[in-house]
Scaffold this motif. Structure first.
Motif, short mmCIF file in Angstrom:
data_model
loop_
_atom_site.label_atom_id
_atom_site.label_comp_id
_atom_site.label_asym_id
_atom_site.label_seq_id
_atom_site.Cartn_x
_atom_site.Cartn_y
_atom_site.Cartn_z
N GLU A 277 0.52 -1.06 0.51
CA GLU A 277 -0.02 0.23 -0.17
C GLU A 277 0.68 1.31 -0.01
O GLU A 277 0.69 2.50 -0.62
CB GLU A 277 -0.85 -0.33 1.26
N GLY A 278 2.09 1.46 1.02
CA GLY A 278 2.50 2.13 0.95
C GLY A 278 3.93 2.49 -0.41
O GLY A 278 3.02 3.83 -0.86
N PHE A 279 3.65 1.62 -1.06
CA PHE A 279 4.51 2.04 -2.68
C PHE A 279 3.72 1.74 -3.44
O PHE A 279 4.40 2.70 -4.24
CB PHE A 279 4.67 -0.13 -3.42
N ASN A 280 2.12 1.91 -3.52
CA ASN A 280 1.58 2.80 -4.52
C ASN A 280 0.75 3.84 -4.31
O ASN A 280 0.25 4.11 -4.75
CB ASN A 280 -0.12 1.18 -4.59
N SER A 281 1.48 4.50 -2.61
CA SER A 281 0.96 5.67 -2.44
C SER A 281 2.24 6.51 -3.27
O SER A 281 2.00 7.89 -2.78
CB SER A 281 0.55 5.57 -0.62
N SER A 282 2.61 5.89 -3.51
CA SER A 282 3.96 6.85 -3.98
C SER A 282 4.69 7.08 -5.23
O SER A 282 3.93 6.20 -5.92
CB SER A 282 5.54 6.48 -2.70
N SER A 283 5.47 7.48 -5.94
CA SER A 283 5.80 7.72 -7.08
C SER A 283 7.63 6.85 -6.82
O SER A 283 7.73 6.59 -8.13
CB SER A 283 6.77 9.36 -7.47
N ALA A 284 7.45 5.46 -6.60
CA ALA A 284 7.97 4.78 -6.34
C ALA A 284 8.16 3.71 -7.81
O ALA A 284 6.57 3.90 -7.75
CB ALA A 284 9.06 4.39 -5.17
N LYS A 285 9.60 3.91 -7.87
CA LYS A 285 8.93 2.38 -9.57
C LYS A 285 9.30 1.01 -8.73
O LYS A 285 10.73 1.31 -8.52
CB LYS A 285 9.47 2.76 -10.39
N MET A 286 8.41 0.12 -9.38
CA MET A 286 9.46 -1.15 -9.45
C MET A 286 9.37 -1.37 -10.73
O MET A 286 10.03 -1.30 -11.65
CB MET A 286 8.13 -2.35 -8.68
N PHE A 287 10.87 -2.24 -9.71
CA PHE A 287 12.49 -2.55 -10.92
C PHE A 287 12.41 -3.96 -10.85
O PHE A 287 12.84 -4.56 -9.55
CB PHE A 287 13.58 -1.91 -11.20
#
Length: 431
Positions: A277-287
């Motif tokens: 949820e935290g990841f989805n709330s931010s502009s971070a990108k999964m690689f």
């Protein structure tokens, strides 16, 4: 973690160890000459080791007047400012083959007094027990720090001197295995980099004698802008004000401190993990795993390779290898391009290499046949480095689980006949 230490007597560390802060050296007199005396600053101190490659030096002719700040074999050193907050516990100790060195301000030196074994002191400082004591008492808004008094107030378990030595001997066996692996890793990394330099810097690649060089570039090789070479991405940070974005998280979220404090090029886990949820709330990108993470703010050009899918904060440009630019080639190119990245970095508050600038940089692109042969040679070296790092992580995890049981007395060593490891020599601080 709280240790049950009631089986042994307990006393303040300051009564059993000398705690000496470093000297305020003038930076304008620093040198880069390894024949001078190395300086141990906060940036040198990593988790369990000293990064001598990051050292500045002090003129050897003036070192004699600073003997109170000279370090010797067995000394434990402790960073006292920012790293405590940004990257956890920062401690190390001086080893037999380390260079002559002097202690700089905001780093503390710990030496055992009579009745406390120096190697046992090192075990105490490396424990979660010590780290968990210090983290909540860090003070200062602009420059978070701890004081010598706070270090001295740490309450330590004090078994008899022979038991201290036995505990230290067990932990030192693990430390020596870890150090041996670390030396192998360093040799493998040096070998892999030297092959890259030979082929792509000195341009002595296979059959280079038959290839014409035009304006410094071999014929049929290309200079390609990074925006057309491979994919790269930035990062983001879930807000720290929402606890559920971080509590129990399992998404690896790397910060520059994870890279600069790492024991090698591969990283299995980040210091902090956020939730999905935290990841989805931010502009971070999964690689994907085996991407190349490049620090691009403040600290420019530190490089690490993630072993699992991950994301980063805003201080990164993460590059994703492909068939034309596979991992071994892309990693070495990025690592050796650090001086160029630093020259291109700007910013009023802190240096930053922007993605706009990055995408316009050109990368030397050899023919597919050269890349294929290079990867064939380099891949086993990279795999060996990864395996040694994983072995070390297992050793560290085992050691760190064993240590609290030994210190607390839950695992008794009183009647064990222990063979002292070769590296656990009589310390200069012997009682």
């Amino acid at each position: 973690m709280t240790f049950n230490i009631s089986i042994y007597s307990v006393d303040k560390l300051g009564r059993h160890a000398e705690i000496q802060p470093g000297f305020a050296f003038k930076s304008e007199r620093f040198t880069d000459d390894p024949s001078d005396v190395a300086l141990v600053k906060g940036e040198n101190v990593q988790q369990g080791f000293i990064d001598w490659n990051a050292s500045k030096y002090w003129p050897a002719g003036d070192a004699g007047t600073l003997r109170n700040f000279e370090l010797r074999v067995g000394d434990v050193v402790l960073a006292m400012d920012r790293p405590w907050v940004t990257a956890g516990l920062k401690w190390a100790y001086i080893k037999k083959d380390d260079p002559r060195s002097l202690l700089v301000q905001r780093v503390a030196r710990l030496r055992a007094k009579k009745g406390l074994d120096q190697n046992y002191l090192r075990c105490l400082v490396s424990s979660d027990y010590f780290s968990n004591y210090l983290q909540p008492i860090v003070t200062g808004v602009n420059v978070p720090h701890i004081s010598g008094k706070q270090i001295g107030d740490f309450k330590i378990p004090l078994p008899s001197y022979p038991i201290q030595q036995k505990i230290a001997a067990i932990i030192s066996t693990y430390d020596e295995l870890i150090d041996n692996n670390q030396r192998r890793i360093a040799l493998l990394e040096k070998m892999a980099e030297e092959i890259y330099r030979e082929w792509f810097v000195r341009l002595r690649f296979p059959s280079h004698e038959k290839v014409k060089i035009i304006k410094g570039v071999p014929e049929d090789w290309k200079l390609v802008k990074l925006e057309n070479a491979f994919k790269f991405t930035g990062g983001g940070t879930p807000t720290k004000e929402v606890n559920r974005y971080w509590d129990g998280g399992d998404v690896n979220w790397f910060t520059p401190s994870d890279i600069t404090g790492a024991n090698g090029i591969f990283l299995e886990q980040s210091g902090e993990q956020c939730t999905e949820e935290g990841f989805n709330s931010s502009s971070a990108k999964m690689f994907p795993a085996y991407s190349v993470m490049l620090t691009s703010r403040a600290t420019i050009g530190a490089v690490g390779i993630n072993l699992t899918p991950a994301c980063t904060n805003q201080g990164f440009i993460t590059c994703i290898p492909n068939a034309q630019y596979p991992l071994p080639y892309l990693y070495h190119w990025i690592k050796l391009a650090k001086p160029h990245f630093e020259l291109l970095s700007g910013g009023a508050t802190f240096a930053e290499l922007t993605k706009g600038t990055f995408r316009r940089i050109e990368i030397l692109t050899p023919p597919e046949s050269i890349i294929t042969e290079f990867v064939r040679i380099e891949s086993p070296l990279f795999k060996a480095i990864e395996n040694h790092l994983k072995a070390n992580n297992t050793l560290i995890e085992t050691r760190d689980k064993l240590l609290p049981r030994l210190i607390s007395g839950k695992l008794s060593v009183e009647y064990l006949g222990i063979q002292f490891p070769p590296g656990m020599e009589e310390s200069a601080h012997a009682n």
